[in-house]
Design a protein around this motif. Structure first.
Motif, PDB file in Angstrom:
ATOM      1  N   UNK A 159       5.072  17.483 -12.374  1.00  0.00           N
ATOM      2  CA  UNK A 159       5.156  18.887 -11.951  1.00  0.00           C
ATOM      3  C   UNK A 159       6.542  19.476 -12.155  1.00  0.00           C
ATOM      4  N   UNK A 160       7.436  18.719 -12.769  1.00  0.00           N
ATOM      5  CA  UNK A 160       8.783  19.220 -12.996  1.00  0.00           C
ATOM      6  C   UNK A 160       9.623  19.269 -11.735  1.00  0.00           C
ATOM      7  N   UNK A 161       9.322  18.380 -10.800  1.00  0.00           N
ATOM      8  CA  UNK A 161      10.012  18.338  -9.506  1.00  0.00           C
ATOM      9  C   UNK A 161      10.835  17.055  -9.421  1.00  0.00           C
ATOM     10  N   UNK A 162      12.093  17.181  -9.050  1.00  0.00           N
ATOM     11  CA  UNK A 162      12.947  16.011  -8.856  1.00  0.00           C
ATOM     12  C   UNK A 162      12.837  15.535  -7.417  1.00  0.00           C
ATOM     13  N   UNK A 163      12.871  14.223  -7.241  1.00  0.00           N
ATOM     14  CA  UNK A 163      12.858  13.637  -5.905  1.00  0.00           C
ATOM     15  C   UNK A 163      14.233  13.024  -5.654  1.00  0.00           C
ATOM     16  N   UNK A 194       0.829  -1.207   0.000  1.00  0.00           N
ATOM     17  CA  UNK A 194       0.000   0.000   0.000  1.00  0.00           C
ATOM     18  C   UNK A 194       0.862   1.256   0.000  1.00  0.00           C
ATOM     19  N   UNK A 195       1.848   1.290   0.878  1.00  0.00           N
ATOM     20  CA  UNK A 195       2.657   2.504   1.003  1.00  0.00           C
ATOM     21  C   UNK A 195       3.632   2.668  -0.154  1.00  0.00           C
ATOM     22  N   UNK A 196       4.121   1.576  -0.702  1.00  0.00           N
ATOM     23  CA  UNK A 196       4.975   1.684  -1.889  1.00  0.00           C
ATOM     24  C   UNK A 196       4.158   2.214  -3.065  1.00  0.00           C
ATOM     25  N   UNK A 197       2.907   1.791  -3.150  1.00  0.00           N
ATOM     26  CA  UNK A 197       2.030   2.308  -4.213  1.00  0.00           C
ATOM     27  C   UNK A 197       1.837   3.821  -4.040  1.00  0.00           C
ATOM     28  N   UNK A 198       1.632   4.264  -2.802  1.00  0.00           N
ATOM     29  CA  UNK A 198       1.496   5.699  -2.549  1.00  0.00           C
ATOM     30  C   UNK A 198       2.786   6.441  -2.919  1.00  0.00           C
ATOM     31  N   UNK A 199       3.915   5.840  -2.600  1.00  0.00           N
ATOM     32  CA  UNK A 199       5.204   6.471  -2.901  1.00  0.00           C
ATOM     33  C   UNK A 199       5.407   6.598  -4.407  1.00  0.00           C
ATOM     34  N   UNK A 200       5.049   5.569  -5.161  1.00  0.00           N
ATOM     35  CA  UNK A 200       5.182   5.635  -6.622  1.00  0.00           C
ATOM     36  C   UNK A 200       4.295   6.725  -7.195  1.00  0.00           C
ATOM     37  N   UNK A 201       3.096   6.880  -6.649  1.00  0.00           N
ATOM     38  CA  UNK A 201       2.207   7.949  -7.097  1.00  0.00           C
ATOM     39  C   UNK A 201       2.820   9.323  -6.797  1.00  0.00           C
ATOM     40  N   UNK A 202       3.450   9.442  -5.634  1.00  0.00           N
ATOM     41  CA  UNK A 202       4.103  10.696  -5.252  1.00  0.00           C
ATOM     42  C   UNK A 202       5.233  11.043  -6.231  1.00  0.00           C
ATOM     43  N   UNK A 203       6.030  10.054  -6.575  1.00  0.00           N
ATOM     44  CA  UNK A 203       7.142  10.266  -7.505  1.00  0.00           C
ATOM     45  C   UNK A 203       6.617  10.622  -8.896  1.00  0.00           C
ATOM     46  N   UNK A 204       5.555   9.945  -9.333  1.00  0.00           N
ATOM     47  CA  UNK A 204       4.962  10.253 -10.643  1.00  0.00           C
ATOM     48  C   UNK A 204       4.390  11.667 -10.662  1.00  0.00           C
ATOM     49  N   UNK A 205       3.730  12.065  -9.568  1.00  0.00           N
ATOM     50  CA  UNK A 205       3.170  13.412  -9.487  1.00  0.00           C
ATOM     51  C   UNK A 205       4.274  14.468  -9.519  1.00  0.00           C
ATOM     52  N   UNK A 206       5.371  14.165  -8.853  1.00  0.00           N
ATOM     53  CA  UNK A 206       6.505  15.091  -8.859  1.00  0.00           C
ATOM     54  C   UNK A 206       7.049  15.257 -10.273  1.00  0.00           C
ATOM     55  N   UNK A 207       7.202  14.156 -10.967  1.00  0.00           N
ATOM     56  CA  UNK A 207       7.740  14.205 -12.332  1.00  0.00           C
ATOM     57  C   UNK A 207       6.840  15.058 -13.231  1.00  0.00           C
ATOM     58  N   UNK A 264      18.353  14.082   9.305  1.00  0.00           N
ATOM     59  CA  UNK A 264      18.513  14.403   7.879  1.00  0.00           C
ATOM     60  C   UNK A 264      17.217  14.140   7.123  1.00  0.00           C
ATOM     61  N   UNK A 265      16.914  14.932   6.113  1.00  0.00           N
ATOM     62  CA  UNK A 265      15.730  14.641   5.296  1.00  0.00           C
ATOM     63  C   UNK A 265      15.868  13.272   4.625  1.00  0.00           C
ATOM     64  N   UNK A 266      14.787  12.527   4.580  1.00  0.00           N
ATOM     65  CA  UNK A 266      14.816  11.248   3.863  1.00  0.00           C
ATOM     66  C   UNK A 266      14.873  11.477   2.366  1.00  0.00           C
ATOM     67  N   UNK A 267      14.102  12.446   1.905  1.00  0.00           N
ATOM     68  CA  UNK A 267      14.164  12.853   0.501  1.00  0.00           C
ATOM     69  C   UNK A 267      14.057  14.365   0.436  1.00  0.00           C
ATOM     70  N   UNK A 268      14.504  14.910  -0.677  1.00  0.00           N
ATOM     71  CA  UNK A 268      14.310  16.324  -0.986  1.00  0.00           C
ATOM     72  C   UNK A 268      13.521  16.434  -2.279  1.00  0.00           C
ATOM     73  N   UNK A 269      12.549  17.318  -2.269  1.00  0.00           N
ATOM     74  CA  UNK A 269      11.795  17.634  -3.469  1.00  0.00           C
ATOM     75  C   UNK A 269      12.379  18.935  -4.008  1.00  0.00           C
ATOM     76  N   UNK A 270      12.848  18.932  -5.256  1.00  0.00           N
ATOM     77  CA  UNK A 270      13.626  20.061  -5.777  1.00  0.00           C
ATOM     78  C   UNK A 270      13.094  20.537  -7.118  1.00  0.00           C
ATOM     79  N   UNK A 271      12.928  21.851  -7.216  1.00  0.00           N
ATOM     80  CA  UNK A 271      12.755  22.527  -8.505  1.00  0.00           C
ATOM     81  C   UNK A 271      14.001  23.365  -8.745  1.00  0.00           C
TER      82      UNK A 271
END
Length: 326
Positions: free
Chosen positions: A105-109, A90-103, A127-134
């Motif tokens: 929107x022009x956002x790198x994860x 379930x949570x990996x599916x949510x994470x994949x959706x998050x990464x796809x949404x970022x892509x 430390x941050x686990x991930x950074x969302x970057x534009x």
């Protein structure tokens, strides 16, 4: 050791909040980070239920070196319960959706394990686990010359805002990069004065709008002119007090110091200044007529540098730069 999707799952855990008397994070960030670091050192995945008790004990060994052990069991309980009942698919599916949404929107994860992840963040207790970057982070050489222009949330003091913009222009002329947080007022105008050499750290998701709304156009200009916007929070996390406070450690760690243009009692600028001092960073405080410096004066100690003119500011930045290479 962890996939990008798994790191996004940890980011989703990290960002969960609940409303008690105040808004608070659901999971204790110190303990979650200690369990994460212990998992790396011992090659034990947090997502394997068989490892939870061992990782909790390893984190306890870290925790008791700095904090009261009496607090540990209560704070660690929620994390252990969540991971023990964890629905991986379930949570990996949510994470994949998050990464796809970022892509889209022009956002790198960028995860903790990626080459682009700033090494300085790995030294943080949390430390941050991930950074969302534009946009683009400054290169390794420019990272040595980053400072932060700060001020209280004040839209009405035109003198403070004008001064912040002017200091930004002086910074830019001598090759310094401004990393701040887009707080309306002096921080915002510091960004305006350093377009082309500025970046923003937000305490909210990058798919949410900042206030006032016209500052969203300023964010676009910053990215279009070679700067960056980053957040450690998932895309749709709205601004909240604990997210803003957590952001401060990233701002301090990415800079050599800060200049407080204007501050007021209990302002975020004052909190960042204190955090900078605790981390042995330079803190400059503006001392000029027409700028609210009552709280600035309270910050004064033998480690704080009073700035009375633009020339003072430039000279002190140049002194820092000289010490970088001696």
């Amino acid at each position: 050791m962890y996939t990008k999707e798994e790191m996004v799952v940890l980011s989703l855990m990290y960002s969960k909040v609940k409303k008690e008397r105040y808004v608070v994070f659901v999971f204790d960030h110190v303990i979650l980070s200690m369990m994460f670091k212990s998992s790396i050192e011992n090659n034990l995945s947090l997502f394997d239920r068989n490892n939870i008790d061992e990782l909790s004990n390893l984190a306890l060994n870290r925790y008791e070196l700095k904090y009261s052990v009496n607090d540990y069991e209560k704070l660690a309980k929620d994390i252990r319960a969540f991971l023990s009942a964890f629905n991986y698919r379930k949570y990996i599916r949510e994470a994949k959706e998050e990464i796809d949404n970022a892509r889209r929107s022009g956002i790198r994860v960028i995860s903790y394990f990626d080459d682009e992840y700033p090494e300085i963040f790995k030294n943080l207790e949390i430390p941050p686990f991930v950074l969302y970057i534009k946009g683009n982070l400054p290169d390794i050489f420019q990272q040595q010359k980053c400072f932060s222009i700060l001020g209280s949330r004040n839209l009405e003091n035109n003198m403070a805002n004008t001064l912040a913009r002017s200091l930004g222009k002086e910074m830019k002329k001598i090759g310094w990069y401004n990393i701040s947080n887009m707080t309306p007022g002096a921080s915002e105008y510091g960004h305006r004065g350093t377009i082309g050499k500025t970046g923003v750290i937000l305490g909210q998701g990058l798919n949410t709008q900042v206030l006032p709304l016209n500052n969203n156009e300023l964010l676009d200009r910053i990215v279009e002119n070679g700067g960056f916007i980053i957040s450690e929070l998932p895309l749709d996390v709205k601004v909240n007090p604990v997210g803003l406070t957590a952001r401060n450690r990233l701002q301090v760690s990415m800079t050599k110091g800060i200049v407080v243009v204007e501050s007021s009692k209990n302002s975020n600028a004052t909190r960042i200044a204190k955090l900078a001092l605790e981390n042995e960073k330079k803190v400059f405080v503006i001392e000029v007529d027409g700028v609210n410096s009552s709280e600035n004066m309270n910050l004064f100690n033998d480690k704080i540098i009073s700035i009375k003119t633009k020339e003072d500011f430039v000279e002190n930045l140049k002194n820092i730069e000289t010490n970088l290479y001696t």
